[in-house]
Scaffold this active site. Sequence first.
Site, PDB file in Angstrom:
ATOM      1  N   SER A 136       0.847  -1.189   0.000  1.00 48.60           N
ATOM      2  CA  SER A 136       0.000   0.000   0.000  1.00 48.60           C
ATOM      3  C   SER A 136       0.879   1.234   0.000  1.00 48.60           C
ATOM      4  O   SER A 136       2.045   1.187   0.403  1.00 48.60           O
ATOM      5  CB  SER A 136      -0.891   0.006   1.249  1.00 48.60           C
ATOM      6  OG  SER A 136      -1.557   1.243   1.410  1.00 48.60           O
ATOM      7  N   TYR A 149      -2.990  -0.397  10.369  1.00 50.94           N
ATOM      8  CA  TYR A 149      -2.810  -0.927   9.015  1.00 50.94           C
ATOM      9  C   TYR A 149      -1.455  -0.529   8.455  1.00 50.94           C
ATOM     10  O   TYR A 149      -0.737  -1.359   7.880  1.00 50.94           O
ATOM     11  CB  TYR A 149      -3.945  -0.401   8.124  1.00 50.94           C
ATOM     12  CG  TYR A 149      -3.885  -0.884   6.696  1.00 50.94           C
ATOM     13  CD1 TYR A 149      -4.261  -2.172   6.356  1.00 50.94           C
ATOM     14  CD2 TYR A 149      -3.466  -0.029   5.672  1.00 50.94           C
ATOM     15  CE1 TYR A 149      -4.226  -2.613   5.045  1.00 50.94           C
ATOM     16  CE2 TYR A 149      -3.430  -0.457   4.359  1.00 50.94           C
ATOM     17  CZ  TYR A 149      -3.813  -1.747   4.046  1.00 50.94           C
ATOM     18  OH  TYR A 149      -3.768  -2.176   2.746  1.00 50.94           O
TER      19      TYR A 149
END
Length: 279
Positions: A136, A149
């Site tokens: 990501s 996250y």
Amino acid sequence: MTQAARVILITGCSSGIGYHCAHALRARGWRVFASCRAQEDCDRLIGEGFESPRLDYSDNDSIASALDEVLAASGGRLDALFNNGAYAIPGAVEDLPSDALRAIFEVNLFGTHELTRRVIAVMRAQGSGRIVQNSSVLGYTPYRWRGAYGATKFALEGLSRVLQLELSDTKIKLVLIQPGPITSEFRKNAIPHFERWIDWENSARADQYRDELRPHLYEGGAVKGRFELGPEAVAKVLVKALEHPNPRPRYIVTTPAKLVAYALRLLPDRVINGFLARQ
């Protein structure tokens, strides 16, 4: 071996990126094992014509049995793995219980690592393979409310980059994909984890939760972001990562993710942090 015979295992295929990539690769002639955490999602994909083993990153027995199922069906061959499954716990770092961090690392890092290690052994035995990690933009830049996250993706990036070095003397290639904003059920799927772990009403930041995070979390999915792309953008890059004879070590997806990577190389941390703190 012909492309039509290539075998790939993809995790997290119930929706979003994993689901779209499974369809895209099957259309290109890959034999796709589209795994999901929940059996009802596996059953739905089986109804769509996929082979869909149940694979839960938080359960090592599930990881082992899913891989065994793939190898038994494919005659022991696995050409590629796409580690896609992950989830988020939105919330301020100061409000994250340590058990919440342990739980998300169990899935987003430790489960991914367990499957990757097992697959490397298979690929060493067959003499080649391709492993793709879905990271990501939050794996290389911080963002408010995304500490849990982001921490797992920073860790995945570090572990994967070392693996790239260590696999360089083999015919196993590991590739990182780093998406920015992608249309999916990711935000919606994060709500149960937020409600389980974050006691926002008793937080020092309760007003910020009420005015900023909760509207974004519960209502933000209704409007597509200006630079948000569909999951087909990741599928397009995944094809390159899998089929190019000499893929890049990493592929960045979406304009915001590319701009952030560029800014990190040029601007001092103080400027970057000042900008991100206002987002």
